[in-house]
Design a protein around this motif. Structure first.
Motif, PDB file in Angstrom:
ATOM      1  N   LEU A 336       0.869  -1.175   0.000  1.00  0.00           N
ATOM      2  CA  LEU A 336       0.000   0.000   0.000  1.00  0.00           C
ATOM      3  C   LEU A 336       0.909   1.230   0.000  1.00  0.00           C
ATOM      4  O   LEU A 336       1.634   1.475   0.969  1.00  0.00           O
ATOM      5  N   GLY A 337       0.907   1.980  -1.111  1.00  0.00           N
ATOM      6  CA  GLY A 337       1.720   3.182  -1.217  1.00  0.00           C
ATOM      7  C   GLY A 337       0.958   4.401  -0.757  1.00  0.00           C
ATOM      8  O   GLY A 337      -0.230   4.563  -1.084  1.00  0.00           O
ATOM      9  N   ARG A 381      -9.864  -1.476   5.497  1.00  0.00           N
ATOM     10  CA  ARG A 381     -10.529  -2.229   4.431  1.00  0.00           C
ATOM     11  C   ARG A 381      -9.522  -2.691   3.382  1.00  0.00           C
ATOM     12  O   ARG A 381      -9.528  -3.861   2.954  1.00  0.00           O
ATOM     13  N   MET A 382      -8.613  -1.813   2.973  1.00  0.00           N
ATOM     14  CA  MET A 382      -7.611  -2.158   1.955  1.00  0.00           C
ATOM     15  C   MET A 382      -6.648  -3.232   2.470  1.00  0.00           C
ATOM     16  O   MET A 382      -6.295  -4.166   1.745  1.00  0.00           O
ATOM     17  N   ILE A 383      -6.223  -3.077   3.720  1.00  0.00           N
ATOM     18  CA  ILE A 383      -5.281  -4.046   4.305  1.00  0.00           C
ATOM     19  C   ILE A 383      -5.879  -5.446   4.308  1.00  0.00           C
ATOM     20  O   ILE A 383      -5.227  -6.430   3.948  1.00  0.00           O
ATOM     21  N   LYS A 384      -7.152  -5.515   4.682  1.00  0.00           N
ATOM     22  CA  LYS A 384      -7.829  -6.816   4.757  1.00  0.00           C
ATOM     23  C   LYS A 384      -8.144  -7.360   3.361  1.00  0.00           C
ATOM     24  O   LYS A 384      -7.892  -8.528   3.058  1.00  0.00           O
ATOM     25  N   GLU A 408      -0.513   3.879  14.101  1.00  0.00           N
ATOM     26  CA  GLU A 408      -1.719   3.599  14.894  1.00  0.00           C
ATOM     27  C   GLU A 408      -2.569   2.534  14.206  1.00  0.00           C
ATOM     28  O   GLU A 408      -3.137   1.650  14.866  1.00  0.00           O
ATOM     29  N   ILE A 409      -2.653   2.629  12.879  1.00  0.00           N
ATOM     30  CA  ILE A 409      -3.422   1.637  12.099  1.00  0.00           C
ATOM     31  C   ILE A 409      -2.826   0.241  12.302  1.00  0.00           C
ATOM     32  O   ILE A 409      -3.551  -0.754  12.496  1.00  0.00           O
TER      33      ILE A 409
END
Length: 740
Positions: A336-337, A381-384, A408-409
């Motif tokens: 994820l950039g 959402r993107m990470i998952k 934090e994320i």
């Protein structure tokens, strides 16, 4: 004046051969190489061979010269050939004037520097109107010749009365005498030997001085508001800093040198003893030095100092760029950039493990919007959804606030394998607005393209960074203050060297990457991609010969650097040149092993046990070539970058307020300059390790100790929270310091 000598001129071919041999001998002497090495390299270059090709595949012919040595040979040959051309031109011009003597011709022919030739040519160059040329028009040259003859008896003013001519503007004897002195002063200033001595003296003893034009004005040049240093000992970065201050009209710069030794030397060369005109000659010498020689030599010396500074700056930039390009690729992670910003928000781009763009988005977690909750939902959402393993944040505006948010994320996500990385985003905006980026991502806006570029930079730094003008990659010092033409040529050579060192996958490489392969230009690179798109994947190297405009010479130069991973011939994924495939066949027969064993541990062990010197005789091949073949066969498909350490991944943020003196940290070298190295330790600004803090021993240059991309252990020396500066050391503190 001496009579022109009559000589029997040899024919043109003989002259060319003599010049060529003179150049070969001089380069060999300068670089401490054999005549054979220089001569062979010169011939190979003249035949159209590229330096990467010669360095890799013609080792027997050059005595295993590396790329740096080959480039030095090429640079010196080009310089000396241009020098020879200039000599011919100067000799022709002087001969046309009817002033060429045998002695002068020999001096020009034997000169080894362009400056020497120009000094010898100086008296014969067409000049604009000068005091001396005006005096000559008034017929005062004979009076100058009389003074130059240094008569034992006579009166200069009485002699000068003979030249009074109101019509020509010579009103009295004083005017006539002044005109003659002007002629003599210019003749002295044009004397090649005198100029050479004063140039050397000025460079050895001149003090470069700088002072503020406005001492009350605050600027980054305050260290140079009242400054002086011996010119020849000035480090390159200081020369360029002072030059910039002068160019920005903040500093007044000069070269301070004692004139008395120069006067004494000139008098020793000119005044032959007691004469009726010795006082006049002393005055002429003083005038020649002060009015004509000193200002001219000061410009030349400062130009020489600037060239020294520029060469060093280009050298530093080139070395840093090479190390940056050869950073190890991070495989097997979906990335994820994040291109951070304040007002316009953080642009996000997800790429899969091959670099394919999957999604773009924009969030606003930073001031002035501070929409952290909405942004967190998008990130989670993107990470998952895409099983993100790495978040990459550009180091531009808003990067530290974005970093805090990402940390934090990661904590909220709870996945220990999820990490983040800050990358240098220099040049990303230049790429994003380029025609190339528009062709690659026609449906994205400039900021979204930048986020995709940032994400891809960690997956394959070389493939992504070659899309950017090397000057925009920001790993140098004073790169905007140097000759842009020379910088561009040097950086192009660095990129070419890095690309060919790694090799390219001909089935996935972009036109940008392919254009740096030895022998391949932009047109051929596009033709390769077009052929691939129209005919499908390349299955063997021979198919490259079908690409339009890719002729036999280009094929010879480039094919060894092209890789085909899953092709018909396993050797096509190695750096082995097809011209050596027969040698490999003989080798496998000698070892009684089948080619399908390539890549097996069994074959690797067997190859490692071979003695190249003995085996080379059996196979009728050069030892250096055989060594390379054995190495390539042991590790087929190897990416040399994978031997480098990976960057330091982080999961939490470090703030400058967290730092205390003596704290031990792990960091990554981001830039190396003449006076130290900047290290990313995870705070907003990189910390500086001064050259004096790089090692317990003497360090001639920081590059002798560290390189861009190195992971290093550092200790905090001092912290300036107001200016956001951190001083670091790589010298391990004593236990007493640590305990305190």
């Amino acid at each position: 004046m001496s009579e022109q000598e009559t000589v029997l001129e040899p024919n043109e071919e003989t002259i060319k051969a003599e010049r060529h041999e003179r150049i070969i001998k001089q380069v060999a002497k300068e670089l401490s190489l054999s005549l054979k090495q220089v001569r062979t390299t010169s011939e190979l270059l003249d035949e159209g061979n590229t330096i990467p090709f010669i360095a890799r595949y013609r080792k027997e012919m050059t005595g295993e010269l590396d790329e740096n040595q080959l480039r030095l040979i090429e640079e010196r040959i080009v310089y000396l050939r241009n020098l020879e051309d200039r000599k011919v031109e100067v000799i022709r011009i002087i001969e046309e004037q009817g002033k060429l003597t045998g002695e002068l011709k020999r001096s020009i022919t034997q000169a080894v520097k362009l400056q020497e030739v120009e000094d010898l040519y100086r008296p014969f160059r067409q000049k604009r109107k000068t005091r001396a040329s005006v005096a000559k028009e008034k017929g005062l040259e004979p009076l100058a010749v009389w003074i130059w003859g240094q008569p034992k008896q006579g009166n200069a003013l009485e002699e000068a009365e003979r030249y009074i001519n109101a019509e020509l503007g010579v009103e009295d004897a004083e005017a006539a005498l002044q005109g003659a002195k002007d002629i003599l002063a210019e003749n002295i200033a044009d004397d090649a030997a005198i100029r050479a001595w004063i140039r050397r003296y000025t460079l050895d003893h001149g003090m470069l001085t700088s002072e503020a034009k406005d001492a009350e004005q605050e600027s980054v040049y305050e260290n140079y508001y009242d400054y002086r240093e011996l010119a020849k000992k000035m480090p390159p970065h200081r020369i360029l800093a002072i030059n910039r201050g002068e160019r920005e009209n903040i500093l007044k710069v000069g070269l301070d040198v004692q004139s008395e030794p120069a006067h004494r030397h000139m008098e020793g060369q000119i005044i032959k003893g007691v004469s009726a005109v010795q006082d006049i000659l002393r005055a002429v010498i003083e005038d020649a030095y002060k009015r004509l020689i000193a200002p001219s030599i000061e410009r030349e010396v400062r130009a020489e100092l600037t060239e020294k500074g520029e060469n060093q700056a280009i050298s530093v930039f080139s070395a840093n760029l090479r190390n940056l390009l050869l950073q190890p690729p991070i495989h097997g992670k979906r990335v994820l950039g994040v291109d951070p910003a304040y007002r316009t928000g953080c642009k996000l781009a997800v790429v899969d493990d091959t670099g394919k763009l999957l999604e773009v988005a924009v969030t606003y977690p930073t001031p002035p919007h501070n929409k952290k909750r909405e942004a967190a939902e998008v990130f989670h959402r993107m990470i998952k959804q895409y099983d993100i393993g790495l978040i990459v944040i550009g180091n531009g505006t808003g990067s530290r606030e974005s970093e805090q948010f990402v940390a934090e994320i990661i904590q909220e996500n709870g996945d220990e394998s999820l990490v983040y990385l800050i990358v240098n985003e220099a040049g990303a905006s230049v790429y994003s607005a380029s025609k190339l980026a528009q062709e690659e991502f026609p449906d994205l806006d400039v900021a979204e393209r930048s986020a995709a570029s940032i994400a891809r930079r960690v997956q394959d730094p070389l493939a992504e960074l070659v899309k950017i003008d090397p000057k925009s990659i920001g790993v140098g010092q004073y790169q905007h203050d140097v000759s842009q033409k020379i910088l561009e040529e040097s950086l192009k050579a660095v990129v070419e060297s890095a690309v060919n060192h790694v090799g390219v996958d001909v089935n996935t490489a972009s036109p940008s990457l392919l254009s740096y392969v030895a022998g391949v230009n932009a047109t051929i690179a596009k033709n390769i991609v077009k052929y691939r798109e129209e005919n499908g994947r390349f299955t063997n190297r021979r198919q490259l010969q079908k690409v339009p405009r890719l002729g036999a010479k280009t094929y010879e130069q480039c094919v060894g650097f092209m890789r085909i991973g899953e092709g018909e011939n396993p050797l096509d994924r190695t750096p082995i040149h097809p011209e050596s495939y027969k040698v490999v066949d003989q080798l496998f027969k000698e070892l009684q092993v089948a080619l399908d064993k390539l890549g097996s541990k069994e074959l690797s062990v067997l190859l490692s046990e071979q003695q190249p010197e003995q085996l080379a005789v059996k196979l009728d091949v050069g030892v250096p070539t055989l060594r390379d073949i054995l190495d390539s066969l042991q590790r087929p498909g190897r990416d040399p970058r994978e031997e480098m350490p990976l960057p330091i991944f982080r999961t939490d943020v470090l703030k400058i307020e967290d730092l205390v003196e003596g704290m031990e940290l792990q960091g990554t070298v981001r830039n190396v300059i003449d006076f130290g190295a900047f290290v990313d330790i995870g705070i907003k600004s990189d910390g500086l390790v001064h050259i004096s803090q790089l090692s317990n021993g003497y360090v001639k240059h920081p590059m002798d100790v560290v390189s861009v991309g190195d992971n290093v252990t550092v200790w905090v020396m001092n912290v300036d929270t107001k200016k956001g500066r951190v001083g670091l050391t790589m010298k391990k503190p004593t236990s007493s310091k640590q305990s305190s």
